[in-house]
Write a protein that holds these residues in place. Structure first.
Motif, PDB file in Angstrom:
ATOM      1  N   PRO A 342       0.823  -1.214   0.000  1.00  0.00           N
ATOM      2  CA  PRO A 342       0.000   0.000   0.000  1.00  0.00           C
ATOM      3  C   PRO A 342       0.860   1.269   0.000  1.00  0.00           C
ATOM      4  CG  PRO A 342      -0.820  -1.584   1.597  1.00  0.00           C
ATOM      5  CD  PRO A 342       0.494  -2.115   1.106  1.00  0.00           C
ATOM      6  N   VAL A 343       0.291   2.322  -0.558  1.00  0.00           N
ATOM      7  CA  VAL A 343       1.006   3.602  -0.598  1.00  0.00           C
ATOM      8  C   VAL A 343       1.242   4.094   0.825  1.00  0.00           C
ATOM      9  CG1 VAL A 343       0.076   4.256  -2.835  1.00  0.00           C
ATOM     10  CG2 VAL A 343      -1.159   4.881  -0.763  1.00  0.00           C
ATOM     11  N   THR A 344       2.238   4.960   0.978  1.00  0.00           N
ATOM     12  CA  THR A 344       2.567   5.493   2.296  1.00  0.00           C
ATOM     13  C   THR A 344       1.427   6.375   2.801  1.00  0.00           C
ATOM     14  OG1 THR A 344       4.909   5.480   1.748  1.00  0.00           O
ATOM     15  CG2 THR A 344       4.215   6.874   3.603  1.00  0.00           C
ATOM     16  N   VAL A 345       0.994   6.121   4.012  1.00  0.00           N
ATOM     17  CA  VAL A 345      -0.093   6.892   4.617  1.00  0.00           C
ATOM     18  C   VAL A 345       0.486   7.780   5.707  1.00  0.00           C
ATOM     19  CG1 VAL A 345      -2.270   6.774   5.886  1.00  0.00           C
ATOM     20  CG2 VAL A 345      -1.759   5.072   4.112  1.00  0.00           C
ATOM     21  N   THR A 346       0.281   9.102   5.572  1.00  0.00           N
ATOM     22  CA  THR A 346       0.739  10.066   6.576  1.00  0.00           C
ATOM     23  C   THR A 346      -0.469  10.532   7.382  1.00  0.00           C
ATOM     24  OG1 THR A 346       2.492  10.798   5.080  1.00  0.00           O
ATOM     25  CG2 THR A 346       1.966  12.222   6.957  1.00  0.00           C
ATOM     26  N   SER A 387      -6.389  11.001   9.572  1.00  0.00           N
ATOM     27  CA  SER A 387      -6.226  10.260   8.331  1.00  0.00           C
ATOM     28  C   SER A 387      -5.187  10.972   7.462  1.00  0.00           C
ATOM     29  CB  SER A 387      -7.568  10.141   7.589  1.00  0.00           C
ATOM     30  OG  SER A 387      -7.468   9.210   6.530  1.00  0.00           O
ATOM     31  N   ASP A 388      -5.048  10.555   6.227  1.00  0.00           N
ATOM     32  CA  ASP A 388      -4.107  11.162   5.285  1.00  0.00           C
ATOM     33  C   ASP A 388      -4.860  12.140   4.394  1.00  0.00           C
ATOM     34  OD1 ASP A 388      -1.179  10.142   3.716  1.00  0.00           O
ATOM     35  OD2 ASP A 388      -2.538  11.571   2.799  1.00  0.00           O
ATOM     36  N   HIS A 389      -4.566  13.433   4.557  1.00  0.00           N
ATOM     37  CA  HIS A 389      -5.290  14.473   3.823  1.00  0.00           C
ATOM     38  C   HIS A 389      -5.165  14.289   2.313  1.00  0.00           C
ATOM     39  CE1 HIS A 389      -5.873  18.406   1.928  1.00  0.00           C
ATOM     40  NE2 HIS A 389      -6.684  18.685   2.929  1.00  0.00           N
ATOM     41  N   ASP A 390      -3.951  14.030   1.825  1.00  0.00           N
ATOM     42  CA  ASP A 390      -3.739  13.934   0.379  1.00  0.00           C
ATOM     43  C   ASP A 390      -4.477  12.749  -0.233  1.00  0.00           C
ATOM     44  OD1 ASP A 390      -2.174  16.173   0.435  1.00  0.00           O
ATOM     45  OD2 ASP A 390      -0.274  15.097   0.483  1.00  0.00           O
ATOM     46  N   LEU A 391      -4.447  11.599   0.456  1.00  0.00           N
ATOM     47  CA  LEU A 391      -5.136  10.429  -0.080  1.00  0.00           C
ATOM     48  C   LEU A 391      -6.647  10.629  -0.070  1.00  0.00           C
ATOM     49  CD1 LEU A 391      -3.077   7.450   1.398  1.00  0.00           C
ATOM     50  CD2 LEU A 391      -2.875   8.566  -0.830  1.00  0.00           C
ATOM     51  N   LEU A 392      -7.179  11.244   0.996  1.00  0.00           N
ATOM     52  CA  LEU A 392      -8.615  11.527   1.036  1.00  0.00           C
ATOM     53  C   LEU A 392      -9.010  12.491  -0.072  1.00  0.00           C
ATOM     54  CD1 LEU A 392      -9.414  11.831   4.862  1.00  0.00           C
ATOM     55  CD2 LEU A 392      -9.618   9.845   3.357  1.00  0.00           C
ATOM     56  N   ARG A 461      -8.906   1.099  -3.706  1.00  0.00           N
ATOM     57  CA  ARG A 461      -7.633   0.698  -3.109  1.00  0.00           C
ATOM     58  C   ARG A 461      -7.140   1.750  -2.124  1.00  0.00           C
ATOM     59  NH1 ARG A 461      -1.724   0.500  -5.985  1.00  0.00           N
ATOM     60  NH2 ARG A 461      -0.565   0.288  -4.058  1.00  0.00           N
ATOM     61  N   LEU A 462      -7.226   3.058  -2.506  1.00  0.00           N
ATOM     62  CA  LEU A 462      -6.781   4.121  -1.605  1.00  0.00           C
ATOM     63  C   LEU A 462      -7.617   4.147  -0.331  1.00  0.00           C
ATOM     64  CD1 LEU A 462      -6.124   7.033  -4.144  1.00  0.00           C
ATOM     65  CD2 LEU A 462      -4.446   5.546  -3.045  1.00  0.00           C
ATOM     66  N   ALA A 463      -8.915   3.862  -0.472  1.00  0.00           N
ATOM     67  CA  ALA A 463      -9.780   3.815   0.709  1.00  0.00           C
ATOM     68  C   ALA A 463      -9.321   2.727   1.671  1.00  0.00           C
ATOM     69  CB  ALA A 463     -11.231   3.592   0.292  1.00  0.00           C
ATOM     70  N   LYS A 464      -8.938   1.605   1.120  1.00  0.00           N
ATOM     71  CA  LYS A 464      -8.441   0.512   1.968  1.00  0.00           C
ATOM     72  C   LYS A 464      -7.125   0.908   2.629  1.00  0.00           C
ATOM     73  CE  LYS A 464      -8.921  -3.732   0.518  1.00  0.00           C
ATOM     74  NZ  LYS A 464      -8.851  -4.952  -0.297  1.00  0.00           N
ATOM     75  N   ASP A 465      -6.286   1.679   1.898  1.00  0.00           N
ATOM     76  CA  ASP A 465      -4.999   2.108   2.457  1.00  0.00           C
ATOM     77  C   ASP A 465      -5.176   3.007   3.681  1.00  0.00           C
ATOM     78  OD1 ASP A 465      -3.442   2.328  -0.806  1.00  0.00           O
ATOM     79  OD2 ASP A 465      -3.429   0.680   0.643  1.00  0.00           O
ATOM     80  N   VAL A 466      -6.231   3.831   3.693  1.00  0.00           N
ATOM     81  CA  VAL A 466      -6.462   4.730   4.836  1.00  0.00           C
ATOM     82  C   VAL A 466      -7.406   4.103   5.857  1.00  0.00           C
ATOM     83  CG1 VAL A 466      -6.018   6.813   3.503  1.00  0.00           C
ATOM     84  CG2 VAL A 466      -8.351   5.930   3.633  1.00  0.00           C
ATOM     85  N   GLY A 467      -7.690   2.808   5.686  1.00  0.00           N
ATOM     86  CA  GLY A 467      -8.543   2.119   6.650  1.00  0.00           C
ATOM     87  C   GLY A 467     -10.014   2.390   6.477  1.00  0.00           C
ATOM     88  N   GLY A 468     -10.419   2.868   5.292  1.00  0.00           N
ATOM     89  CA  GLY A 468     -11.818   3.182   5.041  1.00  0.00           C
ATOM     90  C   GLY A 468     -12.486   2.165   4.147  1.00  0.00           C
ATOM     91  N   LEU A 469     -13.734   2.442   3.820  1.00  0.00           N
ATOM     92  CA  LEU A 469     -14.534   1.548   2.989  1.00  0.00           C
ATOM     93  C   LEU A 469     -15.254   2.381   1.938  1.00  0.00           C
ATOM     94  CD1 LEU A 469     -15.771  -1.262   2.394  1.00  0.00           C
ATOM     95  CD2 LEU A 469     -17.596  -0.659   4.005  1.00  0.00           C
ATOM     96  N   LEU A 481     -21.864   7.419  -4.234  1.00  0.00           N
ATOM     97  CA  LEU A 481     -20.563   6.837  -3.909  1.00  0.00           C
ATOM     98  C   LEU A 481     -20.163   7.353  -2.534  1.00  0.00           C
ATOM     99  CD1 LEU A 481     -18.843   7.546  -7.350  1.00  0.00           C
ATOM    100  CD2 LEU A 481     -20.083   5.486  -6.662  1.00  0.00           C
ATOM    101  N   THR A 482     -19.935   6.453  -1.588  1.00  0.00           N
ATOM    102  CA  THR A 482     -19.708   6.848  -0.201  1.00  0.00           C
ATOM    103  C   THR A 482     -18.390   6.288   0.316  1.00  0.00           C
ATOM    104  OG1 THR A 482     -22.100   6.842   0.217  1.00  0.00           O
ATOM    105  CG2 THR A 482     -20.656   6.851   2.142  1.00  0.00           C
ATOM    106  N   LEU A 483     -17.591   7.170   0.893  1.00  0.00           N
ATOM    107  CA  LEU A 483     -16.362   6.783   1.579  1.00  0.00           C
ATOM    108  C   LEU A 483     -16.625   6.856   3.078  1.00  0.00           C
ATOM    109  CD1 LEU A 483     -13.297   6.185   1.729  1.00  0.00           C
ATOM    110  CD2 LEU A 483     -12.937   8.669   1.721  1.00  0.00           C
ATOM    111  N   SER A 484     -16.474   5.740   3.781  1.00  0.00           N
ATOM    112  CA  SER A 484     -16.688   5.676   5.222  1.00  0.00           C
ATOM    113  C   SER A 484     -15.342   5.514   5.918  1.00  0.00           C
ATOM    114  CB  SER A 484     -17.611   4.502   5.584  1.00  0.00           C
ATOM    115  OG  SER A 484     -18.866   4.642   4.923  1.00  0.00           O
ATOM    116  N   LEU A 485     -15.103   6.349   6.915  1.00  0.00           N
ATOM    117  CA  LEU A 485     -13.814   6.370   7.607  1.00  0.00           C
ATOM    118  C   LEU A 485     -14.019   6.182   9.104  1.00  0.00           C
ATOM    119  CD1 LEU A 485     -12.447   9.474   5.723  1.00  0.00           C
ATOM    120  CD2 LEU A 485     -11.610   7.140   5.429  1.00  0.00           C
ATOM    121  N   PRO A 486     -13.190   5.363   9.745  1.00  0.00           N
ATOM    122  CA  PRO A 486     -13.343   5.162  11.187  1.00  0.00           C
ATOM    123  C   PRO A 486     -12.831   6.370  11.966  1.00  0.00           C
ATOM    124  CG  PRO A 486     -11.439   3.949  10.388  1.00  0.00           C
ATOM    125  CD  PRO A 486     -12.110   4.529   9.174  1.00  0.00           C
TER     126      PRO A 486
END
Length: 489
Positions: A342-346, A387-392, A461-469, A481-486
C-alpha cells in the motif's frame, strides 16, 4: 468688504483659466495682486476677511489661495488649517507682513505650499510662485492617478502580491488573498505572525529559515514552495517568489523589505501526485504481465522435471535445478509483493468538510464547463478525523469525477458529509441515467479496460490504504458513492 473680478483671461502657458482667491485686508495690496494676476490670465476672487474667504473657498473651489495671516473674521493660521484640512490638494500661499522664521515654519507645518513676505517688491515673483504651485499641483494629481491605476492593477492581479519585512511581518497584501487563501488583507495585516502561523507545521521552520536566508542574501532571487492552511480548513500549495529584496540596516533600524508574489500551485502539485500514482499503477500492471510470463517457464520446467523424477531415484542431481527455479519464483513473488505494498499513509488531524470544499474548488472549473452544478450539504459538527489528507483528497476528486461522467448539463451533483457512531462519511450523489441495476462488486474490480469502474478501483484501493470503505449505492435513479472512515478510538 468683498469684490470679485469678472475678467477672465487665458494664462500664458495653457488654455485653462485658473482661479486665484486672495484673502487680504489691505485694499491697496489686494487690488495690486488682482490687477497683476488678471493681466496674466487668471480669474481673481477677492475678499478682505476670513469668514467670507472660507465661504468663497467652499463655494468656488479656487485653484490657488493667497492668504494674509493678519486678517479679521477668522485668524489667518486658523483659516489656513481649515482650508488645508478640507482640501489638502489646493495650494495655499501665505502673503504676510510677518517676516519671522517661526511664522513661516508654523505656516508650512499647517499645510502652506509657499511663503511670501510683504511688501511684495516683485509681482513677477508672485506670479511665478502661483504658476509653480499650479504645476506642482498638476504633478501631484498625475502621480495620484498613476498610483491609483497601479494600485487597481495590483489588486486585480490573479496572484497574491505581498510586502514583508525582515521580522516576517506583512506590510501589504492585495485583495486576491481573499480568493486564494480565504483571508482578506485586513485580517492578514492585523496579526504579526499570520503568515508563518498558517504555514503547515511540518514546513514552518524550513520556510522561516528560507525567508531569513533571503534577507541575508538579497542579491539572490527568492523561491520557495510550501503548504498553507486555507481559511476553509484545507491546505493549499503556495509558490513564493521575490520581486525585490532590501536587507535590514541595524544602524537606521530599517527592518528590511521583500516584495513578491504568492502563486497558488495546488492544482499542479496535486496533479504531480496523481501522475506519480498513475505511474505506479502502470508499473504494477506491467509487472503483473511480466510475472504471468515468468511463471510459465518455471511451471513448465517443474512439470518436466517432475515427470522425469517419476522414473528416477529421489536423490538425482536434477533436484538442484528444481530448487534453482523455485528460488527464482520466490524472487519474482517478492517483487510482486513490493509493488502491491500500500502507498505510504501520513496520518494527521484533518477536516472532512475542508477536504470536500477543496475538492469542490478543484473540480469547479471542469464542472462549470460541463454545466454541472455542485451543491454542498455539510455536517457542521464533525469530530476531528485522523487520516491522510492527500489520499482523502484523491479519493474525493475521484468520486466526483466518476459520478459526473454520466451526468447531463444543468444537473446537480451533491457533496455531503455526515457522521454516524464511530465513523465519518463523505458521499457524492448524482442522477443516474440508466434503468439497469449496476453490479456494485464489478464496479470496484480493478484494472477494467475502460469506464468509471477503472477509476473507482483506484479510489477503492486508496480507501483501503487509509482504513476506510468505499461503497456504491443505486436508488431511485440516484448513484451515491460513499467513503466511510473510522473515527479515532
Amino acid at each position: 468688504m468683498q469684490s470679485e473680478s469678472q475678467a477672465i483671461h487665458l494664462p500664458e502657458n495653457g488654455t485653462t483659466t485658473h482661479s486665484v482667491l486672495t484673502v487680504e485686508d489691505d485694499p491697496v495690496v489686494r487690488d495690486s495682486i488682482a490687477y497683476w494676476l488678471e493681466d496674466a490670465g487668471f480669474n481673481v476672487l477677492q475678499t478682505d476677511n476670513g469668514l467670507t474667504g472660507l465661504q468663497i473657498f467652499r463655494e468656488e473651489a479656487p485653484d490657488v489661495v493667497l492668504l494674509d495671516l493678519g486678517i479679521p473674521g477668522i485668524e489667518g493660521n486658523k483659516l489656513l488649517e481649515m482650508m488645508t484640512g478640507e482640501s489638502p490638494n489646493t495650494p495655499v500661499i501665505i502673503v504676510s507682513g510677518r517676516a519671522e522664521i517661526d511664522d513661516a515654519i508654523a505656516a508650512f507645518k499647517s499645510g502652506a505650499w509657499d511663503y511670501i513676505t510683504k511688501p511684495i517688491v516683485n509681482m513677477d515673483m508672485l506670479e511665478k510662485t502661483v504658476r509653480n504651485c499650479l504645476e506642482l499641483k498638476s504633478l501631484k494629481e498625475r502621480v495620484t492617478i498613476a498610483e491609483s491605476r497601479y494600485y487597481n492593477l495590483v489588486q486585480s492581479l490573479p496572484v497574491v502580491v505581498f510586502s514583508l519585512n525582515g521580522r516576517l511581518e506583512l506590510e501589504f497584501m492585495n485583495t486576491t488573498s481573499a480568493s486564494v487563501l480565504g483571508y482578506p488583507p485586513e485580517i492578514a495585516l492585523s496579526e504579526p505572525d499570520w503568515l508563518l502561523g498558517n504555514v503547515h507545521a511540518a514546513e514552518r521552520t524550513a520556510v522561516q529559515n528560507a525567508f531569513a536566508n533571503a534577507f541575508s542574501n538579497p542579491g539572490t532571487p527568492f523561491f520557495q514552495e510550501f503548504r498553507f492552511q486555507h481559511k476553509n480548513g484545507y491546505p493549499v500549495q503556495l509558490q513564493a517568489k521575490s520581486i525585490s529584496i532590501l536587507p535590514p540596516d541595524e544602524e537606521t533600524g530599517f527592518a528590511g523589505r521583500m516584495e513578491g508574489v504568492l502563486t497558488d500551485v495546488t492544482e499542479r502539485a496535486f496533479l504531480d501526485k496523481m501522475l506519480v500514482q498513475r505511474a505506479k499503477l502502470h508499473t504494477l500492471g506491467a509487472m503483473a504481465d511480466e510475472i504471468a510470463h515468468e511463471f510459465r517457464n518455471p511451471i513448465f520446467a517443474l512439470g518436466g522435471f517432475a515427470r522425469r523424477m517419476q522414473a528416477k531415484y529421489p536423490d538425482i542431481q536434477e533436484t538442484g535445478i528444481i530448487l534453482q527455479e523455485a528460488a527464482r519464483l520466490e524472487q519474482q513473488l517478492d517483487r510482486v509483493k513490493e509493488y502491491l505494498t500500500p502507498v505510504t499513509v501520513t496520518v494527521a488531524e484533518c477536516s472532512l468538510n475542508g477536504i470536500l470544499k477543496f475538492c469542490a474548488d478543484m473540480m469547479r472549473p471542469k464542472l462549470a464547463r460541463d454545466r454541472i452544478v455542485p451543491q454542498m450539504d455539510l455536517c457542521t459538527e464533525l469530530s476531528p478525523l485522523l487520516s491522510d489528507h492527500d489520499l482523502l483528497t484523491q479519493i474525493g476528486i475521484n468520486l466526483i469525477t466518476n459520478a459526473a461522467l454520466q451526468m447531463a448539463a444543468g444537473e446537480i451533483i451533491t457533496l455531503r458529509s455526515f457522521e454516524t457512531p464511530g465513523h465519518q462519511h463523505l458521499a457524492v450523489s448524482a442522477p443516474l441515467h440508466t434503468s439497469i441495476t449496476l453490479d456494485r462488486e464489478q464496479m470496484l474490480m480493478p484494472f477494467e479496460e475502460a469506464g468509471p469502474s477503472r477509476g473507482l478501483a483506484v479510489a477503492y484501493r486508496l480507501a483501503k490504504d487509509v482504513g476506510g470503505l468505499l461503497s456504491v449505492a443505486q436508488e431511485e435513479g440516484i448513484l451515491t458513492l460513499t467513503l466511510s472512515l473510522p473515527l479515532p478510538q
